[in-house]
Design a protein around this motif. Structure first.
Motif, short mmCIF file in Angstrom:
data_model
loop_
_atom_site.label_atom_id
_atom_site.label_comp_id
_atom_site.label_asym_id
_atom_site.label_seq_id
_atom_site.Cartn_x
_atom_site.Cartn_y
_atom_site.Cartn_z
N VAL A 34 0.87 -1.18 0.00
CA VAL A 34 0.00 0.00 0.00
C VAL A 34 0.90 1.23 0.00
O VAL A 34 1.94 1.25 0.68
N ALA A 35 0.49 2.25 -0.75
CA ALA A 35 1.25 3.51 -0.77
C ALA A 35 1.37 4.03 0.67
O ALA A 35 0.38 4.05 1.40
N PRO A 36 2.58 4.40 1.10
CA PRO A 36 2.79 4.82 2.49
C PRO A 36 1.83 5.91 2.97
O PRO A 36 1.35 5.87 4.10
N ASP A 37 1.51 6.87 2.10
CA ASP A 37 0.63 7.96 2.51
C ASP A 37 -0.84 7.53 2.63
O ASP A 37 -1.68 8.29 3.09
N GLN A 38 -1.14 6.28 2.23
CA GLN A 38 -2.51 5.78 2.31
C GLN A 38 -2.63 4.59 3.26
O GLN A 38 -3.70 4.01 3.42
N ALA A 44 -7.32 1.00 8.47
CA ALA A 44 -8.55 1.29 9.21
C ALA A 44 -9.80 0.70 8.55
O ALA A 44 -10.83 0.56 9.20
N MET A 45 -9.70 0.35 7.26
CA MET A 45 -10.86 -0.21 6.56
C MET A 45 -11.22 -1.57 7.14
O MET A 45 -10.35 -2.40 7.38
N LYS A 46 -12.50 -1.77 7.35
CA LYS A 46 -12.99 -3.06 7.87
C LYS A 46 -13.77 -3.76 6.77
O LYS A 46 -14.49 -3.14 6.00
N ASN A 47 -13.64 -5.08 6.73
CA ASN A 47 -14.35 -5.88 5.74
C ASN A 47 -15.84 -5.90 6.11
O ASN A 47 -16.20 -6.42 7.16
N PRO A 48 -16.69 -5.33 5.26
CA PRO A 48 -18.12 -5.31 5.56
C PRO A 48 -18.82 -6.65 5.29
O PRO A 48 -19.99 -6.82 5.63
N ASP A 105 -7.27 -6.58 6.39
CA ASP A 105 -8.16 -6.74 5.23
C ASP A 105 -8.16 -5.49 4.36
O ASP A 105 -8.19 -5.58 3.13
N GLY A 106 -8.13 -4.31 4.99
CA GLY A 106 -8.15 -3.07 4.22
C GLY A 106 -6.93 -2.92 3.32
O GLY A 106 -7.02 -2.35 2.23
#
Length: 150
Positions: A34-38, A44-48, A105-106
């Motif tokens: 993942v891009a470091p700035d993201q 923080a994203m959770k699998n819905p 997961d995010g």
């Protein structure tokens, strides 16, 4: 070129491909993609989509079907699919439990959505699958780790 010569050539090519697939090794399996700035947002994203036998089965169908994940990651998730044999670095090995323990997961979702620079991983959302399907595929990818410490 005669039939026998063509057959020998095809067999040699298949043998080389098989050797490449068997010998393929993922480089830096724990390195984030993942891009470091993201990264903070991705983590923080959770699998819905709840990880249930049904969502895992749907994820498997997508992984082996329209998501085309198996082409690079292999049917058993080892990173040894036929298209993955020519990639450097080789595709992620989803049977590596250390990888699953390290990645949220995010982060996996981010890579499916954005691709991964410097690898063969391309963006699959919305080109091949939608976001809900990506979450189901992640549930399936998680099932490759059987709880061991590979």
């Amino acid at each position: 070129m005669g039939y026998f010569s063509k057959l020998v050539g095809v067999c040699a090519a298949v043998t080389l491909l098989s050797v490449a697939v068997v010998g393929a090794e993922e480089k830096d399996p724990l390195k984030p993609r993942v891009a470091p700035d993201q990264m903070a947002d991705a983590k923080a994203m959770k699998n819905p989509v709840a990880s249930t036998p049904e969502s895992i089965a749907k994820g498997k169908a997508l992984y082996e079907g329209k998501g085309t994940c198996f082409n690079c990651h292999g049917k058993e998730g080892k990173g040894d699919g036929p298209a993955g044999a020519i990639l450097n670095p080789s595709p992620r090995n989803f049977t590596n439990c250390k990888f699953h323990k390290k990645r949220k997961d995010g982060e996996l979702f981010w890579v499916i959505k954005n691709g991964s620079a410097g690898t063969g991983m391309v963006s699959l959302i919305p080109a091949a699958i939608n976001e809900e399907e990506a979450w189901m595929i992640i549930n399936y990818e998680r099932s490759f780790c059987k709880g061991g410490e590979e």
